[in-house]
Scaffold this motif. Sequence first.
Motif, mmCIF file in Angstrom:
data_model
loop_
_atom_site.group_PDB
_atom_site.id
_atom_site.type_symbol
_atom_site.label_atom_id
_atom_site.label_comp_id
_atom_site.label_asym_id
_atom_site.label_seq_id
_atom_site.Cartn_x
_atom_site.Cartn_y
_atom_site.Cartn_z
ATOM 1 N N CYS A 219 0.808 -1.224 0.000
ATOM 2 C CA CYS A 219 0.000 0.000 0.000
ATOM 3 C C CYS A 219 0.841 1.273 0.000
ATOM 4 N N GLU A 220 0.425 2.223 -0.839
ATOM 5 C CA GLU A 220 1.048 3.542 -0.872
ATOM 6 C C GLU A 220 0.541 4.410 0.277
ATOM 7 N N ARG A 221 -0.738 4.265 0.606
ATOM 8 C CA ARG A 221 -1.305 4.921 1.786
ATOM 9 C C ARG A 221 -2.226 3.934 2.488
ATOM 10 N N ILE A 222 -2.418 4.177 3.784
ATOM 11 C CA ILE A 222 -3.242 3.287 4.604
ATOM 12 C C ILE A 222 -4.116 4.124 5.521
ATOM 13 N N ALA A 223 -5.373 3.683 5.686
ATOM 14 C CA ALA A 223 -6.264 4.279 6.684
ATOM 15 C C ALA A 223 -6.511 3.241 7.768
ATOM 16 N N ILE A 224 -6.410 3.670 9.019
ATOM 17 C CA ILE A 224 -6.726 2.793 10.142
ATOM 18 C C ILE A 224 -8.100 3.191 10.670
ATOM 19 N N VAL A 225 -9.002 2.213 10.700
ATOM 20 C CA VAL A 225 -10.408 2.459 11.015
ATOM 21 C C VAL A 225 -10.793 1.724 12.286
ATOM 22 N N ASP A 226 -11.591 2.359 13.126
ATOM 23 C CA ASP A 226 -12.156 1.689 14.292
ATOM 24 C C ASP A 226 -13.440 2.387 14.686
ATOM 25 N N ARG A 227 -14.430 1.598 15.054
ATOM 26 C CA ARG A 227 -15.734 2.100 15.501
ATOM 27 C C ARG A 227 -16.357 3.070 14.498
ATOM 28 N N GLY A 228 -16.178 2.752 13.220
ATOM 29 C CA GLY A 228 -16.834 3.519 12.174
ATOM 30 C C GLY A 228 -16.161 4.814 11.798
ATOM 31 N N ARG A 229 -14.966 5.070 12.329
ATOM 32 C CA ARG A 229 -14.261 6.314 12.027
ATOM 33 C C ARG A 229 -12.831 6.035 11.570
ATOM 34 N N ILE A 230 -12.305 6.916 10.742
ATOM 35 C CA ILE A 230 -10.902 6.826 10.343
ATOM 36 C C ILE A 230 -10.066 7.524 11.412
ATOM 37 N N LEU A 231 -9.186 6.753 12.068
ATOM 38 C CA LEU A 231 -8.365 7.294 13.146
ATOM 39 C C LEU A 231 -7.099 7.958 12.620
ATOM 40 N N ALA A 232 -6.561 7.432 11.529
ATOM 41 C CA ALA A 232 -5.329 7.982 10.957
ATOM 42 C C ALA A 232 -5.237 7.551 9.512
ATOM 43 N N ILE A 233 -4.551 8.361 8.707
ATOM 44 C CA ILE A 233 -4.363 8.047 7.298
ATOM 45 C C ILE A 233 -3.012 8.616 6.859
ATOM 46 N N GLY A 234 -2.291 7.852 6.066
ATOM 47 C CA GLY A 234 -0.994 8.319 5.590
ATOM 48 C C GLY A 234 -0.212 7.190 4.964
ATOM 49 N N THR A 235 1.012 7.480 4.517
ATOM 50 C CA THR A 235 1.878 6.432 4.001
ATOM 51 C C THR A 235 2.320 5.564 5.169
ATOM 52 N N PRO A 236 2.778 4.327 4.902
ATOM 53 C CA PRO A 236 3.282 3.503 6.007
ATOM 54 C C PRO A 236 4.361 4.211 6.815
ATOM 55 N N ALA A 237 5.259 4.918 6.149
ATOM 56 C CA ALA A 237 6.332 5.623 6.863
ATOM 57 C C ALA A 237 5.770 6.728 7.749
ATOM 58 N N GLU A 238 4.770 7.468 7.246
ATOM 59 C CA GLU A 238 4.165 8.547 8.042
ATOM 60 C C GLU A 238 3.469 7.991 9.276
ATOM 61 N N LEU A 239 2.774 6.875 9.116
ATOM 62 C CA LEU A 239 2.059 6.279 10.242
ATOM 63 C C LEU A 239 3.031 5.767 11.295
ATOM 64 N N LYS A 240 4.113 5.145 10.854
ATOM 65 C CA LYS A 240 5.107 4.638 11.813
ATOM 66 C C LYS A 240 5.754 5.777 12.589
ATOM 67 N N HIS A 241 5.919 6.893 11.925
ATOM 68 C CA HIS A 241 6.555 8.044 12.584
ATOM 69 C C HIS A 241 5.703 8.541 13.754
ATOM 70 N N ARG A 242 4.407 8.287 13.721
ATOM 71 C CA ARG A 242 3.505 8.733 14.785
ATOM 72 C C ARG A 242 3.871 8.119 16.129
ATOM 73 N N VAL A 243 4.372 6.855 16.117
ATOM 74 C CA VAL A 243 4.668 6.174 17.384
ATOM 75 C C VAL A 243 6.160 6.104 17.670
ATOM 76 N N GLN A 244 6.968 6.730 16.823
ATOM 77 C CA GLN A 244 8.415 6.625 16.997
ATOM 78 C C GLN A 244 8.895 7.345 18.256
ATOM 79 N N ARG A 245 8.082 8.251 18.762
ATOM 80 C CA ARG A 245 8.479 8.978 19.975
ATOM 81 C C ARG A 245 8.392 8.069 21.202
ATOM 82 N N ASP A 246 7.679 6.959 21.116
ATOM 83 C CA ASP A 246 7.562 6.029 22.229
ATOM 84 C C ASP A 246 8.617 4.930 22.111
ATOM 85 N N SER A 247 8.846 4.204 23.205
ATOM 86 C CA SER A 247 9.776 3.081 23.212
ATOM 87 C C SER A 247 9.003 1.796 22.922
#
Length: 366
Positions: A219-247
Motif C-alpha cells: 500500500c502507498e497509503r493506509i487508513a486505520i479504522v475503528d468504531r466507524g471512524r478513520i483514526l489515521a491516514i498516511g503512508t506507512p512511513a508517516e504512520l510509523k513516525h507517529r509512534v516513533q516517539r515512544d519506546s
Amino acid sequence: MTGQTGEARRLPPAIDAVGLRRVYDVKPKAVTALDGVDLQVPPGEFFGLLGPNGAGKTTLIKILTTLLLPSSGSARIFGFDVATETRRIRRIMNMVAGGEQSGYGILTVREQLWMFSQFYGLGTREGWRRVDELIEAVGLGEQRLQRVSTLSTGQRQKMNMARGLLNDPWILFLDEPTLGLDVSAARGIREQVLAWKAAIPGRTVLLTTHYMAEADELCERIAIVDRGRILAIGTPAELKHRVQRDSIFRLQVDRLDGGPASLARLPGVVSAALASDTAPDAQHVTVNLVLHEDAALGGVVTALAGMRSQIRSLGKSEPTLEDVFVALVGRGLADEADDTEPMPPSSADEDVAAAHAQAHDPETGG
C-alpha cells in the motif's frame, strides 16, 4: 503521489467519500457501523484499509461497491455516485474476497469463468477470449479443464482473481485476498495484483487485510479504522513516525496470566498486545509493548516476576504498522473479539456478480 501518471491525474478521484454514515436498525439498539467517514483516493493508488472486526470496513466496501446505501453522506467512484449511478459503477469495478466458495463445483475452471463473463455482460467470443487469457495470466493453464471442486485453496483463489479481472475493472476491491493461503500462494496473488495494476495507468486497488506486512509491502497509503471512524491516514512511513516517539519492545515470556491487559495497566505502558505472529499452540507468549520511555521497562519486569512469568527474550524494535495499529486502536488484531458488523449472509463474488448482471440487464440497474 506514487502510482499516479499524468494521464491518471486527469481522471476524477477513484474514491471520493464525504461524511458517510451507516446505521443498522437492529435490536436491542441501533448499530452505527460508519460514523462520518471522509476518504479520498486518487486514481492509480494502492490504498489499504486496516481495522479490527466490527470497525466498519465491510460496510464501507459494501457502500463503495453499490451493494449497500449509506444512511447519509455521499460517495463517488471515478465521479459516479454510488446511490444514483450504480449501473455505471458496476461496469468499472470488481471485488475479490478471501475464501470465496461460490459457483458450481461440477464446472471446470474454464466453464466457471465463462459463466461469470456472461454475468458481466461480455459477448460470447470476447468472454472465451478473456477467460483463456486470464487463466494463463494467473497460472491455471494446467487446471483449465479441472473441476472447481477439486482445486486447492490456492488454486481456487487464483481462479477468483481471474474472475475479478474479467470485466477489466478500473478499480479492484480486495477483501482479505490472501486469507488462508500458504506463503507461496499468497505471494503469487500479490504479484498478480501488482502486475495488473502496473499494466495501465489509473488502475486503482483498495485492500483490506489482517496481515500488516502485506499492507506495508503493497500500500502507498493506509487508513486505520475503528468504531466507524478513520483514526489515521498516511503512508506507512508517516504512520510509523507517529509512534516513533515512544519506546517499543518485543517481549516473549513462558506464560502471562491475565494476558496483555495485565501489562497494559502498568504505569508508563502505552499499550500491550499479543504479537500477530503468535501461533495458537505456541509454548510461549509474545507481546508487543509500547512504553512512554525506556525507564518504564523496570516496572514491567518487576510485574512479570510477581506473576511468575519467566522472560525468554526481550528486545527493542523499530515501530511497525502493528505498533501503530495498537497505539491507535488500543489492541492488536490477535486480541479481537468477534464483534463483526451486522451484515446479511452472502458471498462477495455472488453479490458482485449479481450487481454486474443487473448492470447489464436492460430492464434493471441504477
